[in-house]
Scaffold this active site. Structure first.
Site, short mmCIF file in Angstrom:
data_model
loop_
_atom_site.label_atom_id
_atom_site.label_comp_id
_atom_site.label_asym_id
_atom_site.label_seq_id
_atom_site.Cartn_x
_atom_site.Cartn_y
_atom_site.Cartn_z
N GLU A 56 0.82 -1.22 0.00
CA GLU A 56 0.00 0.00 0.00
C GLU A 56 0.85 1.26 0.00
OE1 GLU A 56 -3.13 0.01 -0.61
OE2 GLU A 56 -3.28 -2.17 -0.49
N ASP A 166 -5.44 -4.08 -8.62
CA ASP A 166 -4.39 -3.36 -9.35
C ASP A 166 -4.32 -3.76 -10.82
OD1 ASP A 166 -3.81 -2.21 -6.93
OD2 ASP A 166 -2.27 -3.68 -6.44
ZN ZN Z 1 -2.53 -2.80 -4.69
#
Ligand code: ZN
Length: 358
Positions: A56, A166
């Site tokens: 993160e 992602d």
């Molecule tokens: Zn991520």
């Protein structure tokens, strides 16, 4: 009550643990204490979450480089969330922010691989040694291969093209180079939803936890698509284009019952309260409906909302909508140089959206 506790700050970003996560840590260490799992496994689970923080932080660091504010990183039992400002519509920036997280995990995995090579542990590296096994004792070789496995898994899993993970953002960024942004999001979101269904089916057979992840992907893909659609529909529209200009107002001394009857007569749900030329508050039907009958004789200045959330006429309609949603209110007074010039409501904005979605 605060639901999370700050543990430290890095790059000016507070890292917080959610209460449920603290309970999980207590549970893991109690299990180790009573011998259900080894302390090594407990330690490894904690380490897994530290790699989630690194993941993160990598997103956040890249986001900050593009001037996007990052409020905090919060650790939940299902993973980490970096709450940041709006992710740019620029595909190149989105691509770099999205890919930073999984890249960090893959770099760590590579680093473990090199370390294993240095200490001569590569020979013992096998598929099963990559995963956490309940070994009572541990050595550096085992630790490095476990850590390698965890990071590799985390990196690859996040790169699945399942929007809003992602990989899905990376996919959208690639698509957005060739087509318009809404269309790119629509495709990425539908790929995400198909992945969610697939992951849920796998979850039924292998691991219940996967079903949770599937639900997260399904809801996320849908929400993200809707948000993108709304922001594109409101593009180029400003508060001054949609606000009501003839605003009916009330004076602070008006008794509640009188305000209520005005509301029924004029059919507005909220009124700015004006003391001569000055805007001093807002009173809504909701405020009044919460009052007991005997307080209907008090002046509205006693019950009005004084902390006003305002809009400016040159503000984008989307930003006004976000203020309305974030604060869970129905309308914003519009002011210029401190003077009330209009009012914009959620209904005004929805009307624009309805007129465009034919
Ligand atoms: Zn991520």
């Amino acid at each position: 009550m605060k639901s999370s506790i700050k543990i430290f700050s890095i790059f000016g970003i507070p890292v917080e643990l959610h209460i449920s996560f603290l309970l999980l840590i207590i549970l893991i260490f109690s299990m180790a204490f009573f011998g259900f799992i080894s302390f090594y496994i407990a330690f490894l689970i904690i380490l897994l979450f530290s790699t989630v923080i690194i993941h993160e932080l990598s997103h956040s660091y890249m986001a900050k480089r593009y001037g996007i504010p990052v409020d905090r990183i919060i650790l939940l039992p299902i993973g980490g969330i970096a709450s940041m400002g709006k992710i740019p519509k620029d595909p190149n920036q989105e691509l770099k922010i999205a890919i930073a997280g999984p890249s960090a995990n893959i770099i760590i995995a590579l680093f473990c691989f090199i370390c294993l090579g240095i200490i001569g542990g590569l020979g013992s590296l096998s598929f099963s040694s990559l995963f956490i096994t309940n070994t009572p004792s541990a050595d550096l070789t085992l630790f490095l291969s476990n850590f390698l496995g965890v990071n590799l898994l985390l990196g690859i899993f996040n790169l699945l093209p399942a929007f809003p993970m992602d990989g899905g953002r990376v996919l959208r960024a690639f698509l957005a180079r060739k087509m318009d942004y809404v269309k790119a999001t629509k495709i990425a979101a539908s790929v995400g939803i198909q992945f969610a269904v697939l992951i849920a089916i796998l979850g039924i057979f292998f691991n219940i936890f996967l079903i949770l992840i599937a639900i997260f992907i399904y809801i996320g893909a849908d929400q993200e698509y809707k948000a993108t659609l709304i922001s594109s529909m409101l593009e180029g529209i400003y508060v001054k284009d949609i606000m009501a200009k003839n605003v009916d107002t009330l004076s602070p001394e008006t008794p509640v019952f009188e305000a209520l009857s005005t509301m029924f007569k004029q059919r507005h749900m909220g009124y700015p309260v004006m003391d001569n030329e000055n805007l001093i508050g807002i009173v809504t039907f909701e405020d009044i409906s919460k009052l007991p009958e005997e307080r209907h004789t008090v002046p509205i200045k006693n019950i009005m909302t004084k902390n006003l959330i305002l809009a400016s006429p040159d503000e984008p309609a989307l930003s006004a909508l976000e203020k309305i949603q974030k604060n869970n209110i129905g309308r914003l007074p519009v002011t210029r140089n401190g003077k009330l010039i209009g009012i914009v409501s959620k209904t005004d904005i929805i009307r624009v959206l309805d007129s465009k979605s034919v």
